[in-house]
Design a protein around this motif. Structure first.
Motif, PDB file in Angstrom:
ATOM      1  N   PRO A   1       0.769  -1.351   0.060  1.00  0.00           N
ATOM      2  CA  PRO A   1       0.115  -0.019   0.100  1.00  0.00           C
ATOM      3  C   PRO A   1       0.930   1.295   0.054  1.00  0.00           C
ATOM      4  O   PRO A   1       0.248   2.357  -0.362  1.00  0.00           O
ATOM      5  CB  PRO A   1      -0.903  -0.143   1.432  1.00  0.00           C
ATOM      6  N   SER A   2       2.012   1.076   0.524  1.00  0.00           N
ATOM      7  CA  SER A   2       2.764   2.327   0.490  1.00  0.00           C
ATOM      8  C   SER A   2       3.635   2.507  -0.557  1.00  0.00           C
ATOM      9  O   SER A   2       4.390   3.591  -0.795  1.00  0.00           O
ATOM     10  CB  SER A   2       3.802   2.177   1.731  1.00  0.00           C
TER      11      SER A   2
ATOM     12  N   ARG B   1       4.569   3.874  -3.923  1.00  0.00           N
ATOM     13  CA  ARG B   1       3.918   5.189  -4.760  1.00  0.00           C
ATOM     14  C   ARG B   1       3.550   4.897  -6.172  1.00  0.00           C
ATOM     15  O   ARG B   1       4.477   4.263  -7.005  1.00  0.00           O
ATOM     16  CB  ARG B   1       5.241   6.144  -4.679  1.00  0.00           C
TER      17      ARG B   1
END
Lengths: 402, 438
Positions: free
Chosen positions: A327-328, A330
């Protein structure tokens, strides 16, 4: 005489294609995309093949096998050399993993789906092998859509674009590894596994020896023309050994390229050497592949549609999985897969390698299915990419690209 | 490096070759191995002052059917497709190295040297083979007419030289100057004259030795138009190349490959087509076409180096394969059989070159030293002689085998010595100082 004439024709096409393709001519949207990506050479190959003019018929293609092996060797080498370990190490682990993951998920979707579904549509003697090849081909995605988009718009979506570029650069690794495994599968179209242990040892020895030889020669400070000669010699030699060992020249050259790209400081010179021939090679590949197209029956089109659907679903699932697992990361969005619909050229090279290395009806069938799948992907890719960036209208492809 | 390559070669000999894909692999493996082997060997012998092409030739001889047998005769034959490509590139490079200004300045000297060299060689060889060949058992079974026919043909064929070897050595040494231009000009002019005289001599030989005394007269009347047509075609091609080059500007090398190859194949096709349609074998000379094209481009295109770069971009790998295959094709068994005769013919040939070069030098006021050593620049002989010998063998079946064997034996000796001698002479003439390619 026919094979010589065909060789001449291929050289001429490569030259003319180099200067005509990828130019910006005003054509209807989907035709322009085909033209800008050089896909019209696939149609040219189909036209020259046995189904139409018969210029590149089966006996002629057999005689052009050394040329095919050389083309595949150069493509594999070029791809391998691009995978610089130092540059890869600088990428975030999530970025690398997501690239391999999308490749793997797409492969599994098409390979498993293909092996299960295809026998109902297209009676085949080797569904597992066909599934593996179609899956390996489906793995690869391309950056062409991004290349055709507006530069200034890309700069505003740099994270997503960067992610897409990285994924489409690295998913080919999964493709080649999975395809290479096919040569060890017993009963993969041919009786017994294609490569035996003596052949594998010969190949491994050849790779090590060629790397050593190349490094020894490079040390003496070669001029540009000498580097060309050595490089060509190494590629031709390795492609020959691969064929003699019963292995794929594409995969073998990939490994050599990987080794060459990660040892020594000569890589930039080698890239400058290869860069001018990359496009002509790609165009020759398309013509040779198109010449092997044999639609046979409507079942091929149905099978291709099924594979296209499986690939589409695979890419979408992969994109969603990446978004879920990282989810992190980019640029990762749930619809990431829409940016990976475009078909990579490595998948096409793989098809040619398969068609030449496993001659027979089953391979012909697989190539025909895959080619139609590729065309469907090329039709869908610009719209899928436009949909991915739908809130950013300046990035829409299919309009004037700078 | 050489040990590694040799190991490869011996190890892979044990792998079976089954199926089309494996056969294609065998071709690629042999071609690649030959390329690398020739490259490594040529660089190895460089400290001995030998030109690279000697290394390529040795590599071919070692890899060929008479020594290590990596390149078997069938494989050598299949790889001869490279010859057309190489000769095309050589022709383009040869033509592009001659400027019109230089040709006007040196034309008289080149013509004089060529005619005198051919004249003296023909005279010496004919005298020897006609009056003294009874000393050799190979000539024992021939009738007087067959003997005369053989002498005529051998004497002419031994006059031919090797533009390909000359170009390769000149390129390697980056030689330039009036002596270099003269050497190249003479080498090319001699071959043109030999090609022109060959049908005459062959016709005479055929007329003498054939039972019915039939003559092959008409061929000669096709020859001049053929040569003129070749030069014209080449000039037109050169204009087209020049126009194309101005338009594309980048990566012309691929087109040059296509052009060089295409000229040879189109020429073959045209010959077959004209014979089929009109009953006349009109075969434009592809080497002349390429030379004419290269000459035209060089003299139209004043400043750009695009053409030069395009021709030379792939020239090294092509030369590597070409000369290696030439080495593999050298009939060492013929040399073993005919070496005393071949040796004497080579000596006489060298003497004829010396006499012709010296006399031409005296008439052209060349320096004494150049007159003394210039004959060494013309020792190489190859391609054209082989082709003409094969034609002669077909026309004169009674002496055909003897012709090809002798010519090949003479070629074997001269191709080994010739490039070394040329390089030495170019160095002595001072036209390579500080410019040799590393």
């Amino acid at each position: 005489m026919k094979s010589i004439f065909s060789l001449l024709l291929l050289l001429l096409l490569a030259f003319s294609g180099y200067h005509l393709t990828f130019r910006r001519w005003k054509l209807p949207v989907f035709a322009r995309h085909f033209y800008l990506t050089g896909t019209e050479f696939l149609f040219l190959g189909i036209f020259l093949g046995e189904g139409f003019t018969g210029i590149l018929d089966s006996p002629t293609l057999d005689q052009l096998a050394p040329v095919e092996a050389l083309v595949l060797g150069l493509i594999g080498l070029f791809f391998g050399m691009q995978l610089d370990n130092r540059k890869l190490a600088r990428l975030a682990p999530g970025l690398r993993l997501s690239s391999y993951l999308t490749g793997l998920v797409s492969f599994c979707a098409v390979a498993a789906g293909g092996a299960l579904v295809l026998p109902f549509i297209l009676p085949s003697a080797a569904p597992l092998s066909q599934g593996v090849v179609l899956g390996a081909c489906a793995c690869c995605s391309s950056q062409v859509g991004l290349a055709l988009a507006r530069r200034q718009a890309l700069s505003r979506q740099s994270s997503l674009v960067n992610l897409l570029r990285t994924v489409s650069s690295l998913d080919g690794v999964i493709s080649l590894l999975c395809y290479g495994a096919l040569f060890f599968l017993p009963g993969a179209i041919t009786a017994g596994s294609k490569i035996a242990w003596p052949g594998l040892l010969s190949l491994a020895g050849a790779l090590a020896g060629l790397l050593l030889l190349f490094l020894l020669l490079i040390r003496t400070g070669l001029s540009y023309s000498e580097l060309t000669a050595v490089f060509l010699g190494v590629t031709v030699f390795l492609s020959g050994i691969s064929l003699l060992s019963g292995f794929s020249p594409l995969v073998a050259s990939f490994f050599l390229g990987l080794l060459l790209g990660n040892t020594g400081a000569h890589k930039e010179r080698l890239f400058r050497l290869l860069a001018p021939v990359e496009k002509p090679l790609y165009l020759v590949l398309l013509v040779l592949l198109g010449a092997r197209f044999s639609p046979g029956s409507w079942a091929v089109l149905a099978a291709a549609a099924a594979c296209f659907s499986l690939r589409f679903a695979g890419k979408l699932s992969a994109g969603a999985l990446v978004h879920f697992l990282f989810p992190s990361l980019r640029g990762a969005t749930p619809a990431l897969g829409l940016g990976l619909i475009g078909q990579g050229s490595l998948g096409l090279a793989l098809l040619l390698d398969f068609a030449a290395g496993f001659p027979g009806d089953a391979a012909m069938q697989t190539v025909s299915v895959a080619l139609v799948m590729v065309l469907l992907n090329e039709l869908a890719a610009p719209e899928a990419l436009a949909f991915l960036f739908r809130d950013k209208p300046e990035l829409h492809t299919g309009e004037d690209a700078r | 490096m050489l040990a590694l390559l040799t190991l490869f070669a011996l190890w892979l000999e044990s792998l079976p070759v089954q199926g089309d894909w494996a056969r294609a692999g065998y071709l690629n493996y042999s071609a690649g191995l030959t390329l690398l082997f020739a490259f490594a060997l040529s660089r190895l012998i460089k400290p001995l002052g030998l030109p690279y092409i000697t290394g390529y030739l040795f590599a071919g001889m070692l890899a060929g059917p008479y020594v290590m047998q990596i390149l078997e005769p069938d494989l050598v034959r299949r790889l001869h497709i490279v010859d057309d490509l190489a000769l095309g590139i050589i022709g383009l490079a040869a033509g592009a190295s001659i400027s019109w200004k230089e040709m006007r300045r040196l034309g008289r000297s080149v013509m004089l040297t060529s005619i005198l060299q051919i004249g003296f060689i023909f005279l010496l060889l004919f005298s020897f083979t006609f009056f003294l060949s009874f000393l050799f058992s190979s000539f024992a079974g021939l009738s007087p007419k067959e003997h005369l026919a053989l002498c005529l043909v051998i004497s002419l064929l031994c006059s031919a030289q090797s533009p390909s070897s000359a170009i390769a050595v000149i390129d390697e040494c980056n030689a330039s100057g009036s002596f270099t231009d003269t050497v190249l000009g003479v080498t090319v002019m001699v071959d043109i004259i030999v090609i022109c005289l060959f049908p005459l001599i062959l016709s005479a030989a055929h007329g003498i030795s054939a039972p019915t005394g039939a003559r092959n007269g008409p061929d000669f009347f096709i020859l001049l138009p053929e040569l003129g047509f070749s030069l014209l075609l080449g000039a037109l091609a050169g204009i087209m190349l020049n126009a194309l080059m101005r338009k594309t500007k980048t990566d012309f090398a691929l087109f040059i490959l296509c052009f060089a190859f295409g000229v040879y194949k189109t020429s073959d096709w045209l010959g077959g087509w004209s014979e089929e349609q009109f009953g006349i074998l009109m075969h434009p000379d592809p080497l002349l076409i390429c030379m004419s094209a290269g000459f035209t481009v060089r003299n139209l295109e004043k400043t750009s180096t695009v053409f030069h770069d395009a021709v030379h971009r792939f020239s090294l790998p092509v030369y590597l394969l070409f000369f290696s295959l030439a080495g593999a094709s050298l009939r060492l068994d013929a040399l073993a059989l005919m070496w005393p005769m071949a040796g004497i013919l080579c000596l006489l040939r060298a003497t004829g070159l010396f006499m012709g070069g010296t006399m031409a030098g005296m008439l052209s006021n060349t320096s004494k030293e150049i007159r003394r050593i210039s004959f060494l620049a013309h020792l190489s002989k190859a391609g054209v002689s082989i082709g003409l010998a094969q034609l002669a063998a077909r026309s004169l079946p009674a002496v055909g085998t003897l012709i090809t064997t002798l010519v090949l034996a003479v070629i074997a000796v001269n191709q080994v010595i010739g490039p070394v001698a040329l390089k030495w002479v170019l160095n002595r003439a001072g036209e390579t100082e500080g410019r040799e390619e590393t």
